[in-house]
Motif scaffolding. Sequence first.
Motif, PDB file in Angstrom:
ATOM      1  N   PRO A 197     -43.034  20.966 -25.584  1.00  0.00           N
ATOM      2  CA  PRO A 197     -43.681  19.868 -26.289  1.00  0.00           C
ATOM      3  C   PRO A 197     -45.027  20.242 -26.903  1.00  0.00           C
ATOM      4  N   LEU A 198     -45.366  21.543 -26.890  1.00  0.00           N
ATOM      5  CA  LEU A 198     -46.655  21.952 -27.444  1.00  0.00           C
ATOM      6  C   LEU A 198     -46.731  21.668 -28.936  1.00  0.00           C
ATOM      7  N   ARG A 199     -47.955  21.437 -29.408  1.00  0.00           N
ATOM      8  CA  ARG A 199     -48.249  21.272 -30.830  1.00  0.00           C
ATOM      9  C   ARG A 199     -49.166  22.430 -31.218  1.00  0.00           C
ATOM     10  N   HIS A 200     -49.082  22.870 -32.478  1.00  0.00           N
ATOM     11  CA  HIS A 200     -49.802  24.081 -32.872  1.00  0.00           C
ATOM     12  C   HIS A 200     -50.633  23.895 -34.135  1.00  0.00           C
ATOM     13  N   ALA A 201     -51.768  24.558 -34.130  1.00  0.00           N
ATOM     14  CA  ALA A 201     -52.594  24.716 -35.331  1.00  0.00           C
ATOM     15  C   ALA A 201     -52.611  26.204 -35.626  1.00  0.00           C
ATOM     16  N   VAL A 202     -52.583  26.543 -36.897  1.00  0.00           N
ATOM     17  CA  VAL A 202     -52.575  27.947 -37.294  1.00  0.00           C
ATOM     18  C   VAL A 202     -53.905  28.271 -37.947  1.00  0.00           C
ATOM     19  N   VAL A 203     -54.569  29.298 -37.422  1.00  0.00           N
ATOM     20  CA  VAL A 203     -55.852  29.723 -37.969  1.00  0.00           C
ATOM     21  C   VAL A 203     -55.841  31.232 -38.141  1.00  0.00           C
ATOM     22  N   SER A 204     -56.656  31.699 -39.054  1.00  0.00           N
ATOM     23  CA  SER A 204     -56.832  33.133 -39.238  1.00  0.00           C
ATOM     24  C   SER A 204     -57.860  33.599 -38.219  1.00  0.00           C
ATOM     25  N   PRO A 205     -57.562  34.665 -37.473  1.00  0.00           N
ATOM     26  CA  PRO A 205     -58.555  35.151 -36.509  1.00  0.00           C
ATOM     27  C   PRO A 205     -59.889  35.499 -37.159  1.00  0.00           C
ATOM     28  N   SER A 206     -59.840  35.903 -38.435  1.00  0.00           N
ATOM     29  CA  SER A 206     -61.086  36.248 -39.115  1.00  0.00           C
ATOM     30  C   SER A 206     -61.689  35.044 -39.835  1.00  0.00           C
ATOM     31  N   HIS A 207     -61.027  33.891 -39.759  1.00  0.00           N
ATOM     32  CA  HIS A 207     -61.490  32.655 -40.408  1.00  0.00           C
ATOM     33  C   HIS A 207     -61.731  32.840 -41.894  1.00  0.00           C
ATOM     34  N   GLY A 208     -60.712  33.322 -42.580  1.00  0.00           N
ATOM     35  CA  GLY A 208     -60.809  33.468 -44.034  1.00  0.00           C
ATOM     36  C   GLY A 208     -60.684  34.915 -44.439  1.00  0.00           C
ATOM     37  N   GLY A 209     -61.268  35.251 -45.564  1.00  0.00           N
ATOM     38  CA  GLY A 209     -61.315  36.631 -46.019  1.00  0.00           C
ATOM     39  C   GLY A 209     -59.962  37.227 -46.309  1.00  0.00           C
ATOM     40  N   ALA A 210     -59.703  38.401 -45.732  1.00  0.00           N
ATOM     41  CA  ALA A 210     -58.506  39.168 -46.059  1.00  0.00           C
ATOM     42  C   ALA A 210     -57.228  38.412 -45.739  1.00  0.00           C
TER      43      ALA A 210
END
Length: 143
Positions: free
Chosen positions: A29-42
Amino acid sequence: MPSPESSIGSANTDLSRLVAAAADLCRKPLRHAVVSPSHGGAAAEAYADPPQSLDLCLRLEARTPDGERVPADDLELEIYPSGDALNLTLAWCLGDDQPLLWHGSHPVWMDGATGLRSSCPPQGQPLEALARRLKALLRPDQG
């Protein structure tokens, strides 16, 4: 005519939503958010490429259905081409003692500390399902 920056943002959002929806389905039942580990950039720039040239790393942050963060269930997803094939690795973000999944033509579990092949952990089936689903969504020609 949309600017290049807006199309990158649009591709970023579309891929993030696709990955989050697949993770939500496979790891209920988990919900997920997807983020870039570098928070942007490449990583954000990689979203602009067509799916056949994907090469990026994403972090899938897990929450309970009530919205409470569950950092122990966060995953790192790496997507990269190898020849004509698309490969994925999925690893838990916390703890080197957790195994990781490599999925190329088939799933292979590896010990997170040594890199040696290991058996599928008890919580591994949802990750294998997620890897299969993502490969089918990103490269339907290789199903």
